[in-house]
Motif scaffolding. Sequence first.
Motif, PDB file in Angstrom:
ATOM      1  N   GLY A   1       0.861  -1.343  -0.018  1.00  0.00           N
ATOM      2  CA  GLY A   1      -0.080   0.038   0.011  1.00  0.00           C
ATOM      3  C   GLY A   1       0.845   1.163  -0.065  1.00  0.00           C
ATOM      4  O   GLY A   1       0.493   2.336   0.639  1.00  0.00           O
ATOM      5  N   GLY A   2       1.913   1.313  -0.723  1.00  0.00           N
ATOM      6  CA  GLY A   2       2.642   2.358  -0.842  1.00  0.00           C
ATOM      7  C   GLY A   2       2.137   3.082  -2.292  1.00  0.00           C
ATOM      8  O   GLY A   2       1.121   2.929  -2.834  1.00  0.00           O
TER       9      GLY A   2
ATOM     10  N   VAL B   1      -2.910   7.875  -0.280  1.00  0.00           N
ATOM     11  CA  VAL B   1      -4.200   7.612   0.166  1.00  0.00           C
ATOM     12  C   VAL B   1      -5.349   8.084  -0.650  1.00  0.00           C
ATOM     13  O   VAL B   1      -6.217   7.041  -0.888  1.00  0.00           O
ATOM     14  N   LEU B   2      -5.165   8.914  -1.475  1.00  0.00           N
ATOM     15  CA  LEU B   2      -6.156   9.322  -2.370  1.00  0.00           C
ATOM     16  C   LEU B   2      -6.052   8.505  -3.694  1.00  0.00           C
ATOM     17  O   LEU B   2      -7.160   8.212  -4.204  1.00  0.00           O
ATOM     18  N   ASN B   3      -5.107   7.878  -3.991  1.00  0.00           N
ATOM     19  CA  ASN B   3      -4.928   6.744  -5.025  1.00  0.00           C
ATOM     20  C   ASN B   3      -5.734   5.612  -4.539  1.00  0.00           C
ATOM     21  O   ASN B   3      -6.718   4.974  -5.374  1.00  0.00           O
ATOM     22  N   ALA B   4      -5.688   5.324  -3.239  1.00  0.00           N
ATOM     23  CA  ALA B   4      -6.444   4.061  -2.925  1.00  0.00           C
ATOM     24  C   ALA B   4      -7.777   4.460  -2.634  1.00  0.00           C
ATOM     25  O   ALA B   4      -8.914   3.664  -2.793  1.00  0.00           O
ATOM     26  N   VAL B   5      -8.033   5.725  -2.251  1.00  0.00           N
ATOM     27  CA  VAL B   5      -9.735   6.001  -2.387  1.00  0.00           C
ATOM     28  C   VAL B   5     -10.345   6.191  -3.534  1.00  0.00           C
ATOM     29  O   VAL B   5     -11.209   5.489  -3.706  1.00  0.00           O
TER      30      VAL B   5
ATOM     31  N   GLY C   1       0.725  -2.625   7.078  1.00  0.00           N
ATOM     32  CA  GLY C   1       0.329  -1.554   8.129  1.00  0.00           C
ATOM     33  C   GLY C   1      -0.528  -0.576   7.468  1.00  0.00           C
ATOM     34  O   GLY C   1      -1.671  -0.984   7.338  1.00  0.00           O
ATOM     35  N   ASP C   2      -0.247   0.781   7.698  1.00  0.00           N
ATOM     36  CA  ASP C   2      -1.093   1.829   7.115  1.00  0.00           C
ATOM     37  C   ASP C   2      -0.571   2.186   5.727  1.00  0.00           C
ATOM     38  O   ASP C   2       0.535   2.061   5.455  1.00  0.00           O
ATOM     39  N   LEU C   3      -1.743   2.727   4.971  1.00  0.00           N
ATOM     40  CA  LEU C   3      -1.239   3.252   3.720  1.00  0.00           C
ATOM     41  C   LEU C   3      -0.298   4.438   3.771  1.00  0.00           C
ATOM     42  O   LEU C   3      -0.491   5.303   4.683  1.00  0.00           O
TER      43      LEU C   3
ATOM     44  N   ALA D   1     -12.668  -1.282  -5.919  1.00  0.00           N
ATOM     45  CA  ALA D   1     -11.470  -2.043  -5.417  1.00  0.00           C
ATOM     46  C   ALA D   1     -11.759  -2.244  -4.173  1.00  0.00           C
ATOM     47  O   ALA D   1     -12.484  -1.214  -3.406  1.00  0.00           O
ATOM     48  N   MET D   2     -11.069  -3.413  -3.398  1.00  0.00           N
ATOM     49  CA  MET D   2     -11.253  -3.552  -1.859  1.00  0.00           C
ATOM     50  C   MET D   2      -9.905  -3.358  -1.440  1.00  0.00           C
ATOM     51  O   MET D   2      -8.830  -3.642  -2.106  1.00  0.00           O
ATOM     52  N   VAL D   3     -10.012  -2.437  -0.453  1.00  0.00           N
ATOM     53  CA  VAL D   3      -8.773  -1.932   0.383  1.00  0.00           C
ATOM     54  C   VAL D   3      -8.637  -2.604   1.477  1.00  0.00           C
ATOM     55  O   VAL D   3      -9.622  -2.224   2.446  1.00  0.00           O
ATOM     56  N   ARG D   4      -7.606  -3.152   2.085  1.00  0.00           N
ATOM     57  CA  ARG D   4      -7.381  -3.734   3.325  1.00  0.00           C
ATOM     58  C   ARG D   4      -6.003  -3.326   3.978  1.00  0.00           C
ATOM     59  O   ARG D   4      -4.948  -3.717   3.239  1.00  0.00           O
ATOM     60  N   THR D   5      -6.157  -2.554   5.088  1.00  0.00           N
ATOM     61  CA  THR D   5      -4.929  -2.158   5.677  1.00  0.00           C
ATOM     62  C   THR D   5      -4.694  -3.094   7.065  1.00  0.00           C
ATOM     63  O   THR D   5      -5.633  -3.694   7.423  1.00  0.00           O
ATOM     64  N   ARG D   6      -3.455  -2.985   7.520  1.00  0.00           N
ATOM     65  CA  ARG D   6      -3.222  -3.932   8.591  1.00  0.00           C
ATOM     66  C   ARG D   6      -3.385  -5.057   8.333  1.00  0.00           C
ATOM     67  O   ARG D   6      -4.182  -5.879   9.321  1.00  0.00           O
ATOM     68  N   CYS D   7      -3.190  -5.764   7.205  1.00  0.00           N
ATOM     69  CA  CYS D   7      -3.433  -7.024   6.932  1.00  0.00           C
ATOM     70  C   CYS D   7      -2.164  -7.817   6.215  1.00  0.00           C
ATOM     71  O   CYS D   7      -2.172  -7.971   5.079  1.00  0.00           O
TER      72      CYS D   7
END
Length: 490
Positions: free
Chosen positions: A12-13, A157-161, A36-38, A168-174
Motif C-alpha cells: 500500500g505504497g 491515500v487518495l489513489n487508494a480512495v 501496515g497503514d497506507l 476495489a477492496m482495500v485492506r490495511t493492517r493485513c
Amino acid sequence: MTQHFDLIVIGGGVNGAGAARDAAGRGARVLLLEAGDLGSGTSGKSTKLVHGGLRYLEHGEFALVREALAEREVLWRIAPHIVRPMRFVLPVNKAIRAHWKLRAGLFLYDHIAGKSSFPGAEAIRLEDHPAGDPLYAEITGGFEYSDAWVDDARLVVLNAVDAARRGAMVRTRCPVTAIAREGDGWKVIAGDEGYTAAALVNAAGPAVDDLAWMAGTAPKYAIRRVRGSHIVVPRLFDHDFAYVFQQPDTRICFAIPYEEHFTLIGTTDADHKGPLDHVEPDAEEIRYLCDAVNRYFVENITPADIIWSYAGVRAIVDFGTARPEAATRGYRLVLSAPEEGAPLLSIYGGKLTSYRHVAEEAVDLLAARLPVLKAAHWTADEPLPGGDFPRDAIGLLVGELTREYPFLAHEDALRLARCYGLDAVTILGDAKARIDLGRDFGCGLSEAEVRHLIQQEWAFTAEDVLWRRTKLGLHMSAAEMAGLREYLGA
C-alpha cells in the motif's frame, strides 16, 4: 469463504495504490493489501517533492528525468490540492560545481521539460534576492528554477480512495503470510482470510525481493536498500522559496518551507542493513543534515532544534554502483513468463514522481494476460478525489469555504482545501456552526473530519490521523494528541 479477485496488489505504497487505482478503473476487480497503514513506509517518508531530479542529469539518466518532468505536469493537473509549484534557489559553490556547469544543467533541465507550465530557470544575485537574506554574505551568486511540492502520504491515500470508489477492496493492517500458485491463479493468505486472484502485483517496495521469494520465485533484480532521512526544525526563513544546497561530498540537501511554521531538511543517502518495520535516522545522518544547512545559513541549527525526524528506505535496483546517491532511481517491471503459470508482476525501484506512469505501464503488461483489463489509459486525465478544479484555483476554493462556512478560520479552511480539495465539503456538510462538526480536538481537527478519515480513508490510530492523513502532529499539544488517542481507543 474465500473471496476471488481478478488482481491482488500487495503493498500500500504509492506504486501499489497507483496500480490498484489504474486496474480498477480499467474494469478489474481488485484487492489492495497493506501490512501496515497506507503510505506508512517509504512513500510517506520522502522529501515530498514532485520533480524531474536535477542531480540525475549528472549520472546521465536523461530518460528518467524526461519521464519525471512529464509526470510533474500531470500530477499538478490531477491533484492541485496536494501538489503545488515551488521555486528552488540553488546557490553557487564554485569549489563543488562551476557556475557554467550549473547553468548548463538547468538549461538542459528546462529543455528536457519542453513546453511546460512551470517557469524556467534564471540566474540571480542573492544580495538582491529575498532568499539571500538568511545566507552568509559571501554567498552571492545562484540560480532559481521550478519544481513542485506534494503531500506524499495523501497522494498514496487518495489513489487508494479512488481505487475503492471504482470498486476495489482495500485492506490495511493485513500482512500477507502465504502466497502460492493454485490452479490457474493465486492463493494469498492475509490476516485471517484467504483470497484468490487471476494475477498478482508485487509492489512491496524495499521488501519486493522478500515477497518474490514468498511467492516461490527468485527475484529478477538485486535490491539496494538506501535510507533517506529528514529533519524538521522551526522555520529558518520567512519567504516561500526552497533551497538546494550543494555539499562537499557532491551530494545535495534540500531546505523546504513546511507546514507554515517549519523547515524540512533532507535527504541523506545511506545503505540500510536493518529491519524495515521501524526505520529512524541515526545520529550520524542527523549531524550530516545539520552541518549541510549550517554551511549556508547564518542561523545555525543543532540536533536539539529538531521538532520531528523521519526516515524511509528506498528500493533501488542494484547495478553495483559504489555510492548510494549515484544509484539509479529508475524502475524495472518484471512479468513472469506464461509457462510459469498465473501472472506475477513485480515492481523494482521507482520514484514518487513517476508512480502514475509506473502503474500505467504495469497494468499495460498485465492487460496482455488478463482480458478483463481494458486497454485505454485514463489516469492522466481523471483527477484524484477532491482535485476536480483548476490547478491555480486553490485560493478560490479557500474563499468559497470561508464564505459557505463563515465559522472557519482562514488557516483551517486552507488546511482543509489542501488536504481534501472539493471533498472538504463532504466533511463540513450542512454545518452552520463549529459545534455542528462535533468534538474539537484542537488545531481545527473536528470529530466530523476524524470520522471521515476512519470511514473513507482507513485511518485507525492517532498516528494515522496526525502524521499521514494530516500533519497536525506538528501543531497539536501533547494534551490534544492524548485526547485524540483516547477517542480513537474508545
